[in-house]
Motif scaffolding. Structure first.
Motif: not given
Length: 470
Positions: A62-83
């Protein structure tokens, strides 16, 4: 933002806590109970070292790929209707949450236990707007009403006994019942039940976020979190930017290690999974969901030689085994992050100016290394802090003079010879019953609990010279 929990100097805090018999008894009992339960769970699970290796691999990935996982997380939160809000500093995080509270015209906020909100000083910021902020974790609630601070990452009120708690409840809330845990808990439950119903916003931490789905995983032992995140119309989750996992499969491993390491249980009482706000047709859950992702120095840590500390899953196992924590408790550290993990992370987040003493609240016994479920080499990182402080010339003046004097004598054999001969004779004359006539600095601290050796007036060189022919 300040991680500090005390304005007393380090030695003053330590002296106060060493003489706090109630705290020390409570911590000893907790360490022994949790330690025994943890070992049962470790033995029952089997292959514990392999589980630790796997958890370490997951966190490193996770730490080695943190930027990618943070991007994926944020995109999915927004897709689910969150901010989603990325906060570089504590101030950015608290200002964002304060803005939401103002937009919602919030008068009352209920919170579940969250170390990162303690870290950023969220409660104090919201209270500046005359918003009532209520901690709903039982331990945190008890500390809040008494104006106290947490002393453990998982068990915040570990330093109090039932007599103190009953006294606080009586003085602050008019409690007249017995001092049994059951009666006091029932009183608090009735007291805050209405707060859940009246709250405008619920705030939680985030044990792990799942990048694949945009979910947040919340691990608790009380039902307060589910009420705090589903009854208010707005839910705000606050997470340290490193606290995520790629999929539910990895979270399964991490919560398995977390529960066993933290409290010696297979699972905590509640494992709550939340994915965005309430959808159309659903009957419960918030109408509005916000995920605040906090950096607050973590990017700097990730780029440093201390990056392994970001593997931490906040289980508190290192506190539960640390002999230093056993003696001085959490308040002795003067930081919201106490114990071995605090000795590493507090100077990184708060700076050496505030926390230069914490790396020395450690005997480097490595007990913390042996229990960490994600194999953080805490003792080595603590020692690394000491090395950096020496390199940055942050040592106390007396220590600098002592080392200069030692280096000079050590590099001049004649001076060294005179020194050891004179020292042996002086020790023979001056030390009586294990005590020196003048006890200052490190010598004074040492002789508080130990006796100095009694010299016979003969140096080792003289002793060896006499016996060398044999």
């Amino acid at each position: 933002m300040s991680l500090k929990t005390s304005n007393l100097a380090f030695k003053e805090r330590v002296n106060h806590e060493v003489n706090n018999e109630i705290m020390r008894k409570a911590v000893v009992k907790a360490q022994e109970t949790i330690g025994a339960n943890r070992q049962k769970m470790v033995d029952e699970l089997g292959h514990w070292e392999e589980w630790r290796d796997l958890a370490k691999q997951i966190r490193n990935h996770v730490l080695q790929n943190l930027d990618a996982y943070l991007y994926q997380l944020s995109e999915n939160v927004i897709k689910n209707g969150g901010h989603v809000f990325f906060a570089e500093t504590a101030e950015e995080a608290t200002n964002y949450i304060r803005r939401i509270a103002r937009e919602k015209n919030a008068k009352k906020i209920v919170k579940s236990k969250s170390m990162v909100t303690e870290e950023i000083g969220l409660n104090a910021v919201l209270e500046q707007d005359n918003i009532q902020v209520i901690e709903t974790d039982l331990g945190e609630y008890l500390l809040q009403i008494s104006g106290d601070k947490p002393s453990h990452i998982v068990v915040p009120a570990i330093h109090k006994d039932r007599h103190q708690i009953r006294k606080d409840l009586h003085e602050k809330l008019g409690y007249e019942g017995a001092e049994t845990p059951e009666d006091m808990t029932l009183f608090v439950r009735k007291k805050i039940r209405q707060d859940f119903l009246e709250a405008d916003i619920g705030i939680s931490g985030c044990n792990f976020a799942v990048a694949e789905t945009g979910s947040v995983c919340l691990v608790t032992n009380e039902g307060n979190l589910r009420l705090a995140t589903t009854l208010p119309k707005t839910h705000i989750a606050v997470m340290g930017m490193e606290r995520l996992a790629p999929t539910f499969q990895e979270v399964d491993v991490l919560i398995t290690m977390l529960a066993r390491s933290a409290v010696g249980a297979k699972l905590t009482g509640y494992n709550t999974w939340l994915t965005g706000p309430r959808l159309e047709g659903e009957t419960d859950g918030p109408e509005d969901f916000h995920l605040v992702i906090v950096d607050n120095g973590r990017s700097d840590i990730l780029a440093s030689e201390f990056k392994e500390v970001l593997r931490c899953i906040r289980c508190g196992a290192c506190l539960n085994t640390c002999p230093a924590y056993r003696q001085i408790g959490g308040h002795g550290y003067g930081s919201i992050y106490p114990g071995p993990i605090g000795a590493v992370i507090s100077p990184l987040l708060g700076g050496y100016e505030e926390f230069k003493d914490l790396p020395y609240a450690c005997s480097l016994c490595t007990a913390c290394n042996s229990v960490c479920p994600v194999r953080i080499p805490l003792a080595q990182l603590i020692n690394k802090h000491r090395e950096k402080m020496v390199a940055q010339n942050l040592r106390p003046p007396l220590e600098k003079l002592s080392i200069l004097g030692f280096n000079f004598a050590n590099s001049h054999p004649a001076v060294w010879k005179v020194g050891v001969n004179m020292g042996a004779k002086l020790m023979n004359k001056l030390i009586k019953d294990g005590k020196a006539p003048i006890s200052v600095g490190a010598l004074g601290e040492w002789t508080k609990a130990r006796n100095l050796p009694q010299s016979d007036g003969e140096s080792f060189r003289d002793w060896f010279k006499k016996r060398g022919s044999n």
